[in-house]
Scaffold this motif. Structure first.
Motif, PDB file in Angstrom:
ATOM      1  N   LEU A   1       0.841  -1.217   0.094  1.00  0.00           N
ATOM      2  CA  LEU A   1       0.030  -0.102  -0.096  1.00  0.00           C
ATOM      3  C   LEU A   1       0.953   1.145   0.023  1.00  0.00           C
ATOM      4  O   LEU A   1       0.567   2.014  -0.766  1.00  0.00           O
ATOM      5  CB  LEU A   1      -0.872  -0.043   1.127  1.00  0.00           C
ATOM      6  CG  LEU A   1      -2.077  -0.920   0.967  1.00  0.00           C
ATOM      7  CD1 LEU A   1      -2.931  -0.837   2.459  1.00  0.00           C
ATOM      8  CD2 LEU A   1      -2.982  -0.611  -0.189  1.00  0.00           C
ATOM      9  N   PRO A   2       1.930   1.368   0.905  1.00  0.00           N
ATOM     10  CA  PRO A   2       2.441   2.809   0.933  1.00  0.00           C
ATOM     11  C   PRO A   2       3.132   3.095  -0.301  1.00  0.00           C
ATOM     12  O   PRO A   2       3.221   4.336  -0.709  1.00  0.00           O
ATOM     13  CB  PRO A   2       3.599   2.463   2.074  1.00  0.00           C
ATOM     14  CG  PRO A   2       3.189   1.262   2.816  1.00  0.00           C
ATOM     15  CD  PRO A   2       2.140   0.442   1.828  1.00  0.00           C
ATOM     16  N   TRP A   3       3.492   2.204  -1.191  1.00  0.00           N
ATOM     17  CA  TRP A   3       4.344   2.586  -2.447  1.00  0.00           C
ATOM     18  C   TRP A   3       3.355   2.268  -3.524  1.00  0.00           C
ATOM     19  O   TRP A   3       3.678   3.108  -4.583  1.00  0.00           O
ATOM     20  CB  TRP A   3       5.456   1.701  -2.573  1.00  0.00           C
ATOM     21  CG  TRP A   3       6.363   1.530  -1.229  1.00  0.00           C
ATOM     22  CD1 TRP A   3       7.197   2.537  -1.139  1.00  0.00           C
ATOM     23  CD2 TRP A   3       6.172   0.526  -0.076  1.00  0.00           C
ATOM     24  NE1 TRP A   3       7.689   2.292   0.408  1.00  0.00           N
ATOM     25  CE2 TRP A   3       7.183   0.995   0.727  1.00  0.00           C
ATOM     26  CE3 TRP A   3       5.597  -0.614   0.264  1.00  0.00           C
ATOM     27  CZ2 TRP A   3       7.402   0.473   1.888  1.00  0.00           C
ATOM     28  CZ3 TRP A   3       5.647  -1.276   1.257  1.00  0.00           C
ATOM     29  CH2 TRP A   3       6.596  -0.821   2.155  1.00  0.00           C
ATOM     30  N   VAL A   4       2.546   1.549  -3.589  1.00  0.00           N
ATOM     31  CA  VAL A   4       1.650   1.407  -4.988  1.00  0.00           C
ATOM     32  C   VAL A   4       0.473   2.244  -4.888  1.00  0.00           C
ATOM     33  O   VAL A   4      -0.028   2.865  -5.958  1.00  0.00           O
ATOM     34  CB  VAL A   4       1.363  -0.057  -5.175  1.00  0.00           C
ATOM     35  CG1 VAL A   4       0.537  -0.131  -6.354  1.00  0.00           C
ATOM     36  CG2 VAL A   4       2.396  -0.650  -5.317  1.00  0.00           C
ATOM     37  N   HIS A   5      -0.145   2.632  -3.887  1.00  0.00           N
ATOM     38  CA  HIS A   5      -1.441   3.132  -3.582  1.00  0.00           C
ATOM     39  C   HIS A   5      -1.237   4.378  -2.349  1.00  0.00           C
ATOM     40  O   HIS A   5      -1.834   4.393  -1.266  1.00  0.00           O
ATOM     41  CB  HIS A   5      -2.294   2.475  -3.066  1.00  0.00           C
ATOM     42  CG  HIS A   5      -2.790   1.077  -3.848  1.00  0.00           C
ATOM     43  ND1 HIS A   5      -3.162   0.998  -5.302  1.00  0.00           N
ATOM     44  CD2 HIS A   5      -2.691  -0.252  -3.553  1.00  0.00           C
ATOM     45  CE1 HIS A   5      -3.379  -0.018  -5.601  1.00  0.00           C
ATOM     46  NE2 HIS A   5      -2.936  -1.177  -4.752  1.00  0.00           N
TER      47      HIS A   5
END
Length: 382
Positions: free
Chosen positions: A214-218
């Protein structure tokens, strides 16, 4: 005693020691063909949604793992799945989505079938002007029906016909979401979209069921529903996924949101869950809407994702509904480069299936174990 492939044995180890499925399971057509029977055929797989055939007589042809199928809503309002072939010479019956006004007529020799699958006409089968023959028993030559069940609007199919009843096979996930056993209303044309992904279907499942990325893709989603707000869900042999303790309702300029589903437990006030139902369905539930994503593989390296959004009421604000669809489309599109990047990575001969984070990758490893176990069982029973 069955001797398991040592590569699959590595997949079945505890998460901290396990490796993922090897490259061939993402790139090799022979492995893809094996998985058709081992992973799709023996259990319940997602084909489409009942909302694809909303009215009596609606028929949609679907090629599923190269099998020609026909999704149809019969005159009795029942949704069924048949093999899309005439029992005479195996001709494809329906080429494009359409409404069946009378009978399903084969374009080759005009054998006709009811929307419930019965063979009702066999013109000239006994010779010119003779529409019957003592050796042609129409009652035994209806369309070949594929066992199916509708749950959460998804049309689930069991190709082998040997799986436990759907309610038994899915009892645990049905119980988990018992609060949501109430009417679902499809949002309509602006609440469905299709994404084409140049990647193996398993990578889409693996990515969806974990929150690690989540932190990097979204980054947008992670700005309010952070990685630390999520928890893992693992149910051996059935499903895995993630939940969040922070769900933020979409609101319009006047502060209005979608209607909530009725009588929900308080845990859903600010929570939501997302499950990968093995093999190929991804579901999400929230207090005010839900979605279903059905994966249709097209060979080992390409997948189409069919996304549908649902609401608690048939009356939803057009603008808000469209915004919700657009918002989810952005989120799901953000995952495409990841799936496609992993697919390209499976061409690297040194990659051995990868390792799992014991803390973060439990849901993904749960899926790998299910796949490895099914494949091993299939090989042992061939």
């Amino acid at each position: 005693m069955t001797v398991i492939d040592p590569v699959l044995a590595d997949v079945l180890k505890p998460t901290a020691q396990a490796r993922g499925l090897p490259n061939a399971h993402y790139t090799d057509p022979a492995k893809f063909a094996e998985e058709r029977d081992a992973l799709f055929g023996s259990g319940w797989a997602g084909l489409a949604v009942a909302s694809d055939v909303p009215e009596i007589g609606d028929a949609v042809p679907i090629s599923f793992l190269d099998i020609p199928l026909l999704l149809i809503r019969g005159r009795d309002d029942g949704v069924r799945v048949f093999q899309n072939i005439c029992r005479h010479r195996g001709m494809i019956l329906v080429e494009e989505p359409r409404k069946i006004e009378g009978a399903i007529r084969c374009p080759y020799h005009s054998w006709c079938y009811s929307t419930q699958g019965q063979l009702v006409a066999t013109p000239h089968v006994g010779g010119p002007g003779f529409n019957s023959h003592e050796d042609i028993d129409r009652s035994t030559l209806g369309l070949i029906e594929v066992r199916s069940h509708v749950w959460r609007d998804v049309v689930w199919i069991n190709l082998s016909g040997t799986a436990p009843d759907f309610e038994d096979a899915m009892a645990d996930v049905i119980a988990r979401w018992a609060d949501f056993e109430q009417p679902l209303y499809h949002g309509g044309a602006d609440s469905t979209f299709t994404l084409a992904v140049n990647g193996n279907w398993k990578l889409a499942i693996e990515n969806y069921c974990e929150s690690y990325h989540l932190p990097w893709v979204h980054p947008g989603l992670n700005s309010y529903s952070r990685l630390e707000d999520h928890y893992n869900i693992e149910h051996e042999g059935l499903t895995s996924g993630q939940g969040t303790l922070v769900y933020r309702q979409l609101r319009d300029d006047d502060g209005q949101s979608f209607a909530d589903f009725a009588n929900l437990d308080a845990k859903w006030d600010a929570g939501a869950e997302y499950l990968s139902i093995y093999p190929n369905v991804m579901l999400g539930v929230h207090r005010d809407h839900a979605f279903a994503i059905i994966l249709r593989p097209d060979g080992p390296g390409r997948t189409e994702e069919y996304v549908h959004l649902y609401y608690a009421s048939p009356e939803t604000d057009d603008t808000l509904r469209k915004r919700n669809s657009e918002q989810w489309k952005v989120v799901f599109e953000e995952d495409i480069f990841v799936v496609e990047g992993m697919q390209r990575g499976r061409r690297a001969p040194g990659f051995d299936g990868g390792r799992f984070s014991p803390a973060m990758d439990g849901p993904t490893h749960c899926f790998h174990k299910w796949a490895a176990d099914r494949i091993a069982h299939h090989r042992a029973t061939e």
